[in-house]
Design a protein around this motif. Structure first.
Motif, mmCIF file in Angstrom:
data_model
loop_
_atom_site.group_PDB
_atom_site.id
_atom_site.type_symbol
_atom_site.label_atom_id
_atom_site.label_comp_id
_atom_site.label_asym_id
_atom_site.label_seq_id
_atom_site.Cartn_x
_atom_site.Cartn_y
_atom_site.Cartn_z
ATOM 1 N N VAL A 1 14.929 -9.360 -40.902
ATOM 2 C CA VAL A 1 14.553 -10.714 -40.490
ATOM 3 C C VAL A 1 13.059 -10.761 -40.153
ATOM 4 C CG1 VAL A 1 14.822 -12.403 -38.640
ATOM 5 C CG2 VAL A 1 16.824 -11.511 -39.805
ATOM 6 N N VAL B 1 10.690 -13.369 -42.139
ATOM 7 C CA VAL B 1 9.910 -14.470 -41.560
ATOM 8 C C VAL B 1 8.414 -14.264 -41.823
ATOM 9 C CG1 VAL B 1 11.608 -15.078 -39.810
ATOM 10 C CG2 VAL B 1 9.779 -13.481 -39.239
ATOM 11 N N TRP C 1 18.103 7.261 -35.887
ATOM 12 C CA TRP C 1 17.245 6.824 -34.779
ATOM 13 C C TRP C 1 15.798 7.239 -34.982
ATOM 14 C CZ3 TRP C 1 18.583 2.943 -32.070
ATOM 15 C CH2 TRP C 1 19.944 2.677 -31.836
ATOM 16 N N PHE D 1 5.024 -1.946 -37.381
ATOM 17 C CA PHE D 1 4.808 -3.158 -36.596
ATOM 18 C C PHE D 1 3.337 -3.352 -36.226
ATOM 19 C CE2 PHE D 1 5.279 -6.363 -33.342
ATOM 20 C CZ PHE D 1 6.190 -7.207 -33.956
ATOM 21 N N PHE E 1 -0.784 -6.519 -36.815
ATOM 22 C CA PHE E 1 -1.966 -6.839 -36.005
ATOM 23 C C PHE E 1 -3.235 -6.294 -36.636
ATOM 24 C CE2 PHE E 1 1.704 -7.208 -33.365
ATOM 25 C CZ PHE E 1 1.484 -8.439 -32.777
ATOM 26 N N ARG F 1 22.117 0.473 -27.250
ATOM 27 C CA ARG F 1 21.639 0.353 -28.613
ATOM 28 C C ARG F 1 21.344 -1.097 -28.933
ATOM 29 N NH1 ARG F 1 25.945 4.290 -31.243
ATOM 30 N NH2 ARG F 1 24.934 6.185 -30.524
ATOM 31 N N LYS G 1 18.124 -2.126 -27.562
ATOM 32 C CA LYS G 1 16.892 -1.517 -28.057
ATOM 33 C C LYS G 1 16.184 -2.390 -29.071
ATOM 34 C CE LYS G 1 16.832 3.360 -27.228
ATOM 35 N NZ LYS G 1 17.660 4.508 -27.530
ATOM 36 N N TRP G 2 16.982 -3.122 -29.817
ATOM 37 C CA TRP G 2 16.367 -3.976 -30.841
ATOM 38 C C TRP G 2 15.349 -4.919 -30.229
ATOM 39 C CZ3 TRP G 2 17.814 -1.742 -34.952
ATOM 40 C CH2 TRP G 2 19.121 -1.257 -35.077
ATOM 41 N N TRP H 1 11.109 -4.630 -29.391
ATOM 42 C CA TRP H 1 9.946 -4.919 -30.245
ATOM 43 C C TRP H 1 9.397 -6.311 -30.031
ATOM 44 C CZ3 TRP H 1 8.275 -0.576 -31.392
ATOM 45 C CH2 TRP H 1 9.173 0.468 -31.586
ATOM 46 N N SER I 1 5.487 -7.283 -29.101
ATOM 47 C CA SER I 1 4.585 -7.992 -30.002
ATOM 48 C C SER I 1 3.886 -9.124 -29.256
ATOM 49 C CB SER I 1 5.355 -8.548 -31.181
ATOM 50 O OG SER I 1 6.192 -9.587 -30.751
ATOM 51 N N LEU J 1 1.217 -7.792 -26.955
ATOM 52 C CA LEU J 1 0.003 -7.436 -27.671
ATOM 53 C C LEU J 1 -0.804 -8.671 -28.020
ATOM 54 C CD1 LEU J 1 0.940 -4.656 -30.162
ATOM 55 C CD2 LEU J 1 -1.261 -4.919 -29.048
ATOM 56 N N LEU J 2 -0.039 -9.678 -28.437
ATOM 57 C CA LEU J 2 -0.659 -10.897 -28.924
ATOM 58 C C LEU J 2 -1.399 -11.599 -27.804
ATOM 59 C CD1 LEU J 2 0.069 -12.286 -31.817
ATOM 60 C CD2 LEU J 2 0.873 -14.065 -30.300
ATOM 61 N N MET K 1 8.889 -19.001 -36.417
ATOM 62 C CA MET K 1 9.385 -17.672 -36.777
ATOM 63 C C MET K 1 9.945 -16.948 -35.554
ATOM 64 S SD MET K 1 9.051 -17.704 -39.849
ATOM 65 C CE MET K 1 8.637 -19.271 -40.515
ATOM 66 N N ILE L 1 13.674 -15.553 -35.053
ATOM 67 C CA ILE L 1 13.920 -14.178 -34.624
ATOM 68 C C ILE L 1 14.770 -14.181 -33.356
ATOM 69 C CG2 ILE L 1 12.785 -12.130 -33.663
ATOM 70 C CD1 ILE L 1 10.583 -12.461 -35.675
ATOM 71 N N VAL M 1 18.480 -15.105 -34.159
ATOM 72 C CA VAL M 1 19.201 -14.040 -34.859
ATOM 73 C C VAL M 1 19.420 -12.846 -33.937
ATOM 74 C CG1 VAL M 1 19.077 -12.380 -36.750
ATOM 75 C CG2 VAL M 1 18.397 -14.747 -37.131
ATOM 76 N N PHE M 2 18.389 -12.464 -33.179
ATOM 77 C CA PHE M 2 18.520 -11.282 -32.323
ATOM 78 C C PHE M 2 19.573 -11.504 -31.237
ATOM 79 C CE2 PHE M 2 14.588 -8.435 -33.020
ATOM 80 C CZ PHE M 2 14.562 -8.740 -34.365
#
Ligand code: HEM
Ligand SMILES: [Cu+2]
Lengths: 648, 302
Positions: free
Chosen positions: A386, A390, A452, A463, A467, B7, B10-11, B14, B18, B21-22, B54, B58, B61-62
């Motif tokens: 996904v 996107v 993993w 990722f 940037f 688990r 963990k997804w 990210w 992000s 950082l942004l 977007m 995300i 869906v997540f």
């Protein structure tokens, strides 16, 4: 051509590779001779027309190519870890990213997918083999020798260095003298012919050889995706064939199709390349969607949600994939109307893709989810893909793409779709169908370690690249200066790449470990599967099914199990089975192709012509070949089946 | 079984990462997200608009993904639960076909608008400045046809004035990209493409080739120096008076494959060759020129 130019010289890495190649060859020859395996190799593998063995050979090659392409990747990441690194020079770096891209797409992703296709599709549709087994062997060997031809460029003559996109005029003789891009043109041509034949072969197989009762709308989802993929191959690959042929003429005979002079048009190459190239990425992603569908449904213990919508959306994606190619060069100045059109068609792909994602999620809902290694790969695919999808839509917005194009943002996008899509699918499919191929399971503990390490490493690696792209780092730079502030993210990316490398090593160890200590699959159905490949022994006898199964619904085997009638073999029902004979000719013809290709690369036309004569001779011999296979007697089937069941 | 829960979570790691950082100080560094001119600003707005949707996709869906994994995983309590046989749900499927259609539409409309808008100068009240850009292995040559000056590997522009960059190339294709001022366009041999950029404030902006063009492509960097109007005019005068003349020989030397430093001249190579109007190599059609364009060019208008 002087001999000093023939062999690539001057690089310690290359000399090490030379030594490694020679040692490996000596090692293989020694082992085969010592254990008296030459005859076995010839009878069982080189001449086989069995789709399962061909599939396994495809997969072995794909894993080897993954290793080669992966080493390329690690070398590139090492070079980019810190500013102004002197690990690789510009020329070396350019060669490595070119071979990395070409190998990963054409000699890793494609054959891995085609390998799984080979192993699984005939079993899923209850067939004994593909429609044209001899052609299938030829497809494989053409791919194999095409890949070998491409790979030797590394030590003989020099690698191509104009990118996997080989844009003109850079890829013309004027700016890329040397044989590197000849290898590109000729090796891709040879393996491309193999792929085209695979497309035709599986299209016919799926349309004509399904078990009785298996209507199109009862086909397993993987088979559906392969069918549609074959249609894409049949329409897309001829474009590549023609483009490569024109490139070959430009490079070998000084024609001017894509060059700058005499009306040559470099933009024509870009268009032809992407008219093939965009469908190509769907050739590797659609079967991946199919693999995920099978695995998600199996381990959620549920029928695939919205089967019809899933079929509709792959057909839609396949259609759209042919009318979006200009999104790869919005920046070529085609004008706002053209760019707007292709922006919209490209974004439209997100619609059927979105439908599929929700259908997977709803297949999981109300299921009973088992987290096997195969399932972990399939699940990880969803969120990661996904992200890739996107960002694909963001790239599709022409005005914004002017800022992303050819930057690390683009690099991140296509790795998120290609790795989280295709590579995850290959690993998922490998773990899922491994027992079917080899009769034993891959170790789950090691499998999860691989998962993993690789999955986290992948995110850590790619990722940050989104940037880096927005910071202005363009793809294909071999170094960068310290003041730009790109260093931290590059360091992170390299760490991620290393984790992926470790994950790959664990996978290889797992293959070795499981071969020695792996759990045997006695039932033929280790996952409580739903489709016909689980209805037969692991590994299946070479005739696949002693009795052709009858299909009454989607998830044929699941329904049989529910109704309490698996595929019990009633001996009185057995009939002699007709099977195709082995042939060494596909292998030999492909060797001739290899030498013809090698001759063309170096413009040694005498060699090319002699080899071409052998190719034609092979074709003529084939036309007069009246060996139309043999029958397996009922007695032999009985014996084989009893043995298989005694194991159970 | 607790492990499974972790688990699922963990997804998510990210996503905030992000955003962090942004939004953190890092964004200073992110050229594309620091537009320094109206073109880059149009693109920035479009990018931000799309990122919003977007992130929404995300997030949906997540969340669904995590909820489903946590609720429907196999656990001892549901050992004899048998999942139902559902084929699908037409209503739901229509919903999740319709939503992407809507999102694509709200993204497509501003995309088309912006794509058309970027072809024209962002302001019409000032006369745009024209600069011819020639990419050659591996340097950038900037010619000011009206000012009769030429620079190599740097380009000065006045602030708040749209600049029409007329792009072409000698040999391999390059892409002209100045992220802080706006997106890129290809420079191709024997062709001319046009990219309009504009700087809002004086400053120095990094530009580079974004399209691989051979061995030293990485070093195809240039600096765009945006100056106050008076400063720009002063600079032009100075160059006209003090810089050396570019000769054909000198130009042929510059074109040779390799790297060169910055240079400044008080005339332009357009006086004798415009690579956009001819193939720079091997001319044909009876017209003659030897290698690097010794053809007298009758196209220039000044
Ligand atoms: C939602 C679906 C997708 C959309 C909207 C999309 C959009 C795009 C666009 C617009 C580009 C060109 C960007 C540029 O060059 O500036 C691109 C590049 C690319 N995409 Fe996708 N994409 C999608 C899915 C995929 C998938 C599924 C794959 C492969 C499995 C893929 C592989 C690639 C590759 C390999 C490139 C770059 C090739 C190169 O320049 O070397 N994409 N994508
Ligand atoms: Cu594409």
């Amino acid at each position: 051509m002087k001999w000093s130019e023939f062999f690539v010289t001057g690089e310690p890495l290359i000399y090490a590779a030379d030594v490694a190649i020679v040692l490996t060859i000596i090692g293989i020859v020694f082992v085969l001779t010592y254990f008296k395996k030459w005859k076995w190799l010839w009878d069982e593998w080189l001449t086989t027309v069995d789709h399962k063995k061909i599939g396994i050979m495809y997969i072995i090659c794909a894993v080897l190519m993954l290793f080669r392409g992966g080493v390329d990747a690690l070398l590139m990441r090492a070079q980019l870890t810190a500013p102004n690194m002197k690990f690789l020079d510009a020329q070396h770096y350019n060669e490595i990213f070119t071979t990395h891209g070409t190998i990963m797409i054409l000699f890793m992703a494609m054959p891995f997918i085609i390998g799984l296709m080979n192993v699984v599709v005939p079993l899923q549709i209850g067939a004994r083999d593909v429609a044209y087994p001899y052609l299938n062997a030829l497809s494989f060997w053409l791919f194999f020798f095409g890949a070998m031809l491409f790979n030797i460029s590394f030590v003989i003559g020099g690698s191509p260095d104009a990118g996997w996109t080989a844009y003109f005029p850079l890829a013309s003789n004027e700016f890329s003298p040397g044989v590197g891009n000849n290898y590109y043109a000729v090796a891709l041509q040879i393996s491309g012919i193999g792929t085209l034949m695979t497309g035709i072969n599986f299209l016919v197989t799926i349309l004509k050889m399904r078990a009785p009762g298996m209507t199109l709308m009862r086909m397993p989802m993987f088979t559906w995706t392969v069918l549609i993929t074959c249609v894409i191959i049949i329409f897309a690959f001829p474009v590549l064939t023609v483009a490569l042929a024109l490139m070959t003429f430009d490079r070998l005979f000084d024609t001017q199709f894509f060059t700058m002079a005499n009306g040559g048009m470099s933009m024509l190459w870009a268009n032809l390349f992407w008219i093939w190239g965009h469908p190509e990425v769907y050739i590797v992603i659609l079967p991946s969607f199919g693999i995920f569908s099978e695995i998600v449904s199996t381990f959620a213990r549920k029928r695939l949600f919205g089967y019809k919508a899933m079929v509709g959306s792959i057909v839609g994606i396949a259609f759209l994939s042919f009318i979006v190619w200009v999104h790869h060069f919005f920046t070529m100045g085609a004008g706002p109307a053209v760019n707007s059109f292709f922006s919209i068609t490209t974004m439209a792909i997100a619609i059927p893709t979105g439908v599929k994602v929700f259908n997977w999620l709803f297949t999981l809902r109300k299921g009973k989810i088992r987290f096997t290694t195969a399932m972990l790969w399939a699940l990880a695919f969803i969120p990661n893909f996904v992200i890739g999808g996107v960002t694909g839509v963001m790239l599709a917005m022409a005005a914004a793409d002017y800022q992303y194009h050819n930057s690390y943002f683009l690099i991140a996008h296509f790795h998120y779709v290609l790795i989280a899509g295709t590579v995850f699918a290959c690993f998922a499919g490998l773990h899922y169908w491994y027992p079917k191929m080899f009769g034993h399971l891959l170790n789950e503990r090691l499998g999860k370690w691989t998962f993993w390490l690789f999955m986290i490493g992948f995110n850590v690696c790619f990722f940050p690249m989104y940037f880096l792209g927005l910071m202005g780092m363009t793809r294909r730079m071999y170094t960068y200066s310290a003041g730009l502030g790109w260093t931290p993210l590059n360091v992170v990316a390299t760490i991620g790449a290393a984790l992926m490398g470790i994950g790959f090593i664990v996978l290889c160890y797992n293959i070795y470990y499981s071969a020695r200590y792996g759990e045997r699959d006695m039932t033929g159905d280790p996952w409580d599967g739903r489709t016909l490949e689980w209805a037969t022994a692991s590994p299946p006898a070479h005739y696949n099914f002693p009795i052709t199964p009858e299909v009454t619904d989607l998830d044929a085997y699941w329904v049989m199990k529910k109704n309490g009638n698996g595929l019990e073999v009633k001996e009185e029902q057995l009939k002699p089975i007709h099977m195709p004979s082995n042939s060494g000719r596909p292998f030999l013809i492909s060797i001739a192709f290899f030498f013809a290709g090698f001759g063309l690369v170096f413009k040694w036309f005498t060699l090319a012509i002699i080899a071409a004569i052998f190719i034609i001779l092979g074709l003529i011999l084939r036309s007069f070949d009246d060996d139309d296979g043999y029958y397996i007697s009922v007695d032999e089937i009985k014996r084989t089946e009893r043995l298989a069941r005694k194991g159970a | 079984m607790k492990q499974e829960k972790q688990r699922g979570r963990k997804w998510f790691a990210w996503l905030p990462l992000s955003l962090l950082l942004l939004l953190s100080g890092c964004s200073e560094n992110i050229a594309v997200l620091n537009p320094k001119g109206p073109v880059a600003k149009v693109q920035y707005d479009l990018i931000m608009w799309s990122i919003g949707f977007m992130l929404l996709i995300i997030a949906v869906v997540f969340v669904l993904f995590a909820v489903v994994l946590i609720r429907y995983r196999e656990k001892p309590e549901n050992a004899d639960y048998e999942p139902p046989d559902e084929e699908g749900n037409t209503l739901l499927e229509i919903v999740w076909t319709a939503i992407p259609i809507i999102i694509v539409t709200v993204l497509a409309i501003p995309t088309v608008k912006a794509t058309f808008a970027l072809e024209k100068p962002q302001r019409h009240d000032v006369e745009p400045l024209t600069i011819h850009v020639t990419a050659a292995n591996w340097k950038w040559i900037f010619s000011y046809p009206d000012q009769h000056i030429e620079t190599v590997n740097y380009v000065n522009i006045p602030e708040d004035v749209p600049v029409k960059f007329k792009l072409t190339s000698v040999g391999p294709m390059n892409s002209f990209w100045v992220p802080e001022l706006g997106g890129q366009k290809y420079a191709m041999d024997g062709m001319e493409t046009q990219l309009i950029l504009q700087a809002d404030q004086p400053g120095s902006y990094m530009g580079r080739s974004a399209n691989f063009s051979g061995k030293q492509f990485t070093h195809m960097e240039f600096e765009v120096v945006a100056q106050k109007k008076e400063d720009f005019e002063k600079w032009v005068k100075e160059v006209q008076q003090t810089a050396p003349k570019l000769t054909k020989d000198k130009y042929a030397e510059i074109l040779k494959p390799g790297l060169v430093g910055r240079m400044t001249f008080s005339n332009t190579h357009l006086e004798w060759v415009d690579h956009a109007k001819q193939n720079s190599h091997h001319m044909n059609n009876g017209e003659h020129s030897d290698h690097h364009g010794n053809m007298e060019n009758d196209h220039h208008e000044h």
